[in-house]
Design an enzyme around this catalytic site. Structure first.
Site, PDB file in Angstrom:
ATOM      1  N   ARG A  22      19.202 -12.461   1.575  1.00  0.00           N
ATOM      2  CA  ARG A  22      19.661 -12.120   0.220  1.00  0.00           C
ATOM      3  C   ARG A  22      18.624 -11.250  -0.502  1.00  0.00           C
ATOM      4  NH1 ARG A  22      20.055 -18.378  -0.881  1.00  0.00           N
ATOM      5  NH2 ARG A  22      18.238 -18.136   0.457  1.00  0.00           N
ATOM      6  N   ILE A  54      15.068 -34.005   2.085  1.00  0.00           N
ATOM      7  CA  ILE A  54      13.753 -33.616   1.576  1.00  0.00           C
ATOM      8  C   ILE A  54      13.821 -33.550   0.050  1.00  0.00           C
ATOM      9  CG2 ILE A  54      11.983 -31.820   1.556  1.00  0.00           C
ATOM     10  CD1 ILE A  54      12.743 -31.188   4.403  1.00  0.00           C
ATOM     11  N   ASP A  58      18.713 -10.089   8.167  1.00  0.00           N
ATOM     12  CA  ASP A  58      19.830 -10.928   8.569  1.00  0.00           C
ATOM     13  C   ASP A  58      19.512 -11.385   9.997  1.00  0.00           C
ATOM     14  OD1 ASP A  58      22.145 -12.042   9.453  1.00  0.00           O
ATOM     15  OD2 ASP A  58      23.456 -10.372   8.882  1.00  0.00           O
ATOM     16  N   ASP A  80      14.445 -13.073   4.326  1.00  0.00           N
ATOM     17  CA  ASP A  80      15.689 -13.714   3.886  1.00  0.00           C
ATOM     18  C   ASP A  80      16.771 -12.641   3.833  1.00  0.00           C
ATOM     19  OD1 ASP A  80      16.301 -16.606   2.414  1.00  0.00           O
ATOM     20  OD2 ASP A  80      17.716 -15.023   1.852  1.00  0.00           O
ATOM     21  N   TYR A 109      27.616 -29.377  10.956  1.00  0.00           N
ATOM     22  CA  TYR A 109      26.150 -29.277  10.806  1.00  0.00           C
ATOM     23  C   TYR A 109      25.471 -30.102  11.910  1.00  0.00           C
ATOM     24  CZ  TYR A 109      21.617 -29.880   8.357  1.00  0.00           C
ATOM     25  OH  TYR A 109      20.285 -29.914   7.999  1.00  0.00           O
TER      26      TYR A 109
HETATM   27  C1  AKB Z   1      21.726 -32.353   4.315  1.00  0.00           C
HETATM   28  O1  AKB Z   1      21.929 -33.307   3.541  1.00  0.00           O
HETATM   29  O2  AKB Z   1      22.616 -31.692   4.851  1.00  0.00           O
HETATM   30  C2  AKB Z   1      20.280 -32.038   4.653  1.00  0.00           C
HETATM   31  C3  AKB Z   1      19.831 -32.780   5.867  1.00  0.00           C
HETATM   32  C4  AKB Z   1      19.544 -34.221   5.793  1.00  0.00           C
HETATM   33  O3  AKB Z   1      19.702 -32.204   6.901  1.00  0.00           O
HETATM   34  N1  AKB Z   1      19.429 -32.331   3.551  1.00  0.00           N
END
Ligand code: AKB
Length: 315
Positions: free
Chosen positions: A35, A171, A52, A33, A141
């Site tokens: 950190r 999750i 990193d 990790d 994302y």
């Molecule tokens: C998020 O909510 O960004 C994550 C995912 C569902 O990938 N938990």
């Protein structure tokens, strides 16, 4: 089998480490990790190392020195955090993935990188979302997750890298808290109800999203990676789900166990838009057929287990 888990200090990594140790031997798993304080914490449960993942030279040296056979690349800024700093999300998520794939190619490692329900978008069919369908996400994302799936498949077809992944839903777990995700409410609520008896939810009450309890998520990561490659038609990435519910349904099921619990809503517009663009529930039949995926945990059993695990923490 020597395994390196990169980005090991987050919600998944913290519980994946003991799961991998149980399956492949304590000494064969290294947790990495970026950190320092997290590396220190991980040293209580495994061999741990500061890394990193964007520093390809150090990453390469660790793989070489430890004769790594399999990489779990868990480095990611999640959906809600990604919207606060999209450029950083792209450079961290894609930089770590490209380095991981390159090193997997050079050192002949297999590699698992989680994708997500975030790879889907508004134009995706929301009910029974198919394995192969429209993927036009409207978050950074999600853009990284779709690009990551494509890049991982490219490394497989172009260079023969054994890359595999699943599209994780939210999750739910009671080890390390998630951070910066849209599905985080389904974890936070348990802590808040035990701690304070009340919870204010940022997701609208009738928004459905897929969820998975951590023990099933862990099984998915090892079952897929150990599957006979001859059975895999898909690779990056498989729909997997364990349950689907709305906040209203989850909270009413919690109320049956904790009648004094109180809930209200203060909807966050960013999380509202993200959650509305994600599937209500996915079709995970390809994972079932191709590598035997079969989740064990539904919503009711998950709630009982979460409440008893979090009560034991004496918050
Ligand atoms: C998020 O909510 O960004 C994550 C995912 C569902 O990938 N938990």
């Amino acid at each position: 089998m020597n395994i390196l888990v990169v980005g090991a200090g987050g919600q998944i990594g913290t519980e994946l480490i003991p799961h991998l140790q149980k399956n492949y031997g304590y000494d064969n798993v290294i947790a990495a990790d970026v950190r320092p304080e997290v590396v220190e914490r991980l040293s209580n449960i495994s061999r741990s190392i500061a890394l990193d993942a964007l520093d390809v030279k150090s990453y390469s040296a660790i793989i070489k020195e430890n004769r790594i056979d399999r990489i779990y690349n868990l480095v990611a800024l999640l959906s809600a955090t990604g919207e606060k700093n999209p450029q950083l999300a792209w450079s961290v998520n894609m930089g770590a993935l490209l380095n991981s794939l390159e090193l997997a190619r050079e050192f002949k490692c297999s590699i698992f990188t989680p994708s997500s329900i975030g790879a889907f978008g508004n134009n995706t069919p929301h009910d029974n979302t198919p394995q192969d369908t429209v993927m036009r996400p409207n978050t950074m994302y999600g853009v990284c997750k779709v690009s990551g799936e494509l890049l991982s498949d490219y490394y497989h077809s172009r260079f023969g890298v054994d890359s595999r992944s699943v599209r994780f839903p939210g999750i739910i777990s009671n080890g390390c808290l998630p951070g910066g995700g849209t599905t985080d409410y389904a974890v936070e609520v348990f802590y808040e109800i035990i701690r304070k008896g009340t919870y204010t939810c940022q997701i609208p009450e009738n928004t459905y999203m897929d969820m998975l309890y951590m023990p099933d998520a862990l099984e998915a990561t090892t079952q897929l990676m150990d599957a006979d490659p001859a059975t895999l038609i898909h690779r990056n990435s498989f729909n997997v789900t364990g349950m689907s519910f709305s906040p209203k349904e989850l909270f009413s099921a919690i109320c049956k166990r904790v009648p004094s619990a109180k809930f209200d809503y203060n909807v966050d517009p960013v999380k509202d838009a993200i959650s509305a663009s994600w599937p209500n529930y996915m079709d995970d039949s390809c994972a079932r057929k191709e590598w035997g995926w079969k989740p064990k945990w539904g919503m009711e059993e998950m709630i009982d287990d979460m409440l008893s695990a979090i009560r034991l923490k004496q918050l």
